[in-house]
Design a protein around this motif. Structure first.
Motif, PDB file in Angstrom:
ATOM      1  N   GLN A   1     -54.390  83.629  -0.283  1.00 25.76           N
ATOM      2  CA  GLN A   1     -53.167  83.935   0.433  1.00 25.76           C
ATOM      3  C   GLN A   1     -52.204  84.700  -0.454  1.00 25.76           C
ATOM      4  N   GLU A   2     -51.479  85.609   0.146  1.00 30.79           N
ATOM      5  CA  GLU A   2     -50.394  86.329  -0.493  1.00 30.79           C
ATOM      6  C   GLU A   2     -50.824  87.025  -1.776  1.00 30.79           C
ATOM      7  N   GLY A   3     -51.972  87.710  -1.707  1.00 32.73           N
ATOM      8  CA  GLY A   3     -52.378  88.528  -2.828  1.00 32.73           C
ATOM      9  C   GLY A   3     -52.914  87.765  -4.017  1.00 32.73           C
ATOM     10  N   THR A   4     -53.463  86.584  -3.789  1.00 32.86           N
ATOM     11  CA  THR A   4     -53.989  85.802  -4.895  1.00 32.86           C
ATOM     12  C   THR A   4     -55.492  85.678  -4.759  1.00 32.86           C
TER      13      THR A   4
ATOM     14  N   GLN B   1     -55.394  93.378  -2.979  1.00 31.03           N
ATOM     15  CA  GLN B   1     -54.621  92.833  -1.872  1.00 31.03           C
ATOM     16  C   GLN B   1     -53.158  93.256  -1.948  1.00 31.03           C
ATOM     17  N   THR B   2     -52.626  93.314  -3.160  1.00 33.29           N
ATOM     18  CA  THR B   2     -51.244  93.751  -3.309  1.00 33.29           C
ATOM     19  C   THR B   2     -51.075  95.181  -2.840  1.00 33.29           C
ATOM     20  N   LEU B   3     -52.033  96.041  -3.135  1.00 32.70           N
ATOM     21  CA  LEU B   3     -51.974  97.421  -2.639  1.00 32.70           C
ATOM     22  C   LEU B   3     -51.960  97.451  -1.118  1.00 32.70           C
ATOM     23  N   ASP B   4     -52.742  96.587  -0.493  1.00 35.37           N
ATOM     24  CA  ASP B   4     -52.736  96.503   0.968  1.00 35.37           C
ATOM     25  C   ASP B   4     -51.343  96.149   1.484  1.00 35.37           C
ATOM     26  N   ARG B   5     -50.696  95.199   0.832  1.00 31.54           N
ATOM     27  CA  ARG B   5     -49.363  94.763   1.273  1.00 31.54           C
ATOM     28  C   ARG B   5     -48.309  95.838   1.017  1.00 31.54           C
ATOM     29  N   LEU B   6     -48.461  96.573  -0.069  1.00 32.44           N
ATOM     30  CA  LEU B   6     -47.542  97.680  -0.324  1.00 32.44           C
ATOM     31  C   LEU B   6     -47.674  98.738   0.765  1.00 32.44           C
TER      32      LEU B   6
ATOM     33  N   ALA C   1     -41.707  99.196  -2.588  1.00 27.83           N
ATOM     34  CA  ALA C   1     -43.153  99.346  -2.392  1.00 27.83           C
ATOM     35  C   ALA C   1     -43.643 100.671  -2.958  1.00 27.83           C
ATOM     36  N   GLU C   2     -42.868 101.712  -2.735  1.00 28.46           N
ATOM     37  CA  GLU C   2     -43.243 103.044  -3.223  1.00 28.46           C
ATOM     38  C   GLU C   2     -43.278 103.079  -4.752  1.00 28.46           C
ATOM     39  N   ASP C   3     -42.291 102.444  -5.390  1.00 25.66           N
ATOM     40  CA  ASP C   3     -42.239 102.426  -6.850  1.00 25.66           C
ATOM     41  C   ASP C   3     -43.312 101.527  -7.449  1.00 25.66           C
ATOM     42  N   ALA C   4     -43.635 100.424  -6.758  1.00 24.19           N
ATOM     43  CA  ALA C   4     -44.615  99.471  -7.284  1.00 24.19           C
ATOM     44  C   ALA C   4     -46.046  99.981  -7.151  1.00 24.19           C
ATOM     45  N   ARG C   5     -46.285 100.824  -6.180  1.00 25.65           N
ATOM     46  CA  ARG C   5     -47.659 101.227  -5.874  1.00 25.65           C
ATOM     47  C   ARG C   5     -48.394 101.874  -7.054  1.00 25.65           C
ATOM     48  N   PRO C   6     -47.816 102.875  -7.734  1.00 28.04           N
ATOM     49  CA  PRO C   6     -48.549 103.466  -8.866  1.00 28.04           C
ATOM     50  C   PRO C   6     -48.761 102.487 -10.013  1.00 28.04           C
TER      51      PRO C   6
END
Length: 218
Positions: free
Chosen positions: A204-207, A129-134, A150-155
């Motif tokens: 909700q919210e990536g949980t 889910q976090t990847l979806d939000r990124l 978002a770009e830095d967090a994705r990998p």
């Protein structure tokens, strides 16, 4: 008298000019950017607490090692989130939301192999889910600084997902490129079968939210 007025006007001009530059230096955030900063911060807080739980509740070395990685990486990510949010004037919550706190409490009541299975399923679902939000931020955000987050967090999140899947015995996934036409579709909200990502449904919210189970997982 005239000279004093001129001096005062000059001081006012310098002061206002500095204020104008400060305003201009603020990132140009849209509603997506603001929402994303809050969501990512809450995800970081949740993953840090979940990682600490893994180190305390699991007896499996691979799970405790993963927990430490989550704590270390999400702590670093959240430092960047806080810096950008402070610069942008976006207030951040001090805790995960009520749903996230409840889910962490449920995990904290589990032990042994049951904890390991539920924790892995929950973390896999949450990272997906976090990847979806990124990807949504990269597609819909307007602030270069927030999009850089978002770009830095994705990998980092993608690597976490691969490690979690490997620990669970599932397939490793390549890192897809963000869709040029819009954000990735969110993962299904129904119960996942054991052969997929686990037995937890996204919250909700990536949980993660425990899915109903006849046998029960704690």
């Amino acid at each position: 008298m005239i000279r004093r007025i001129i001096v005062l006007l000059a001081v006012a001009t310098v002061t206002l000019g500095g204020a104008a530059r400060a305003v201009a230096a603020q990132p140009d955030l849209n509603e997506q950017d603001k929402k994303f900063l809050v969501q990512l911060h809450r995800v970081d807080l949740t993953e840090i607490q979940a990682g600490n739980l893994a180190q305390r509740r699991s007896t499996d070395r691979s799970i405790t090692d993963l927990g430490k990685i989550l704590v270390d990486d999400h702590t670093k990510l959240d430092e960047s989130v806080r810096q950008v949010a402070q610069k942008a004037g976006v207030p951040l919550p001090e805790d995960p939301n009520a749903n996230q706190r409840q889910q962490l409490a449920e995990l904290s009541r589990l032990t042994g192999q049951v904890f390991d299975n539920v924790w892995l399923a929950a973390m896999i679902t949450g990272h997906r889910q976090t990847l979806d939000r990124l990807d949504q931020e990269l597609s819909e955000g307007s602030s270069p600084e927030v999009k850089k987050l978002a770009e830095d967090a994705r990998p980092v999140v993608r690597e976490h997902l691969n490690m979690l899947r490997k620990a669970r015995g599932g397939p490793m996934s390549p890192s897809p490129s963000p869709s040029p036409s819009g954000p990735m579709s969110p993962s299904p909200t129904g119960t996942m079968s054991p052969g997929q990502e686990g037995t937890m449904s996204p919250g909700q919210e990536g949980t993660m939210s425990p899915a109903p189970s006849s046998g029960g997982t704690g």
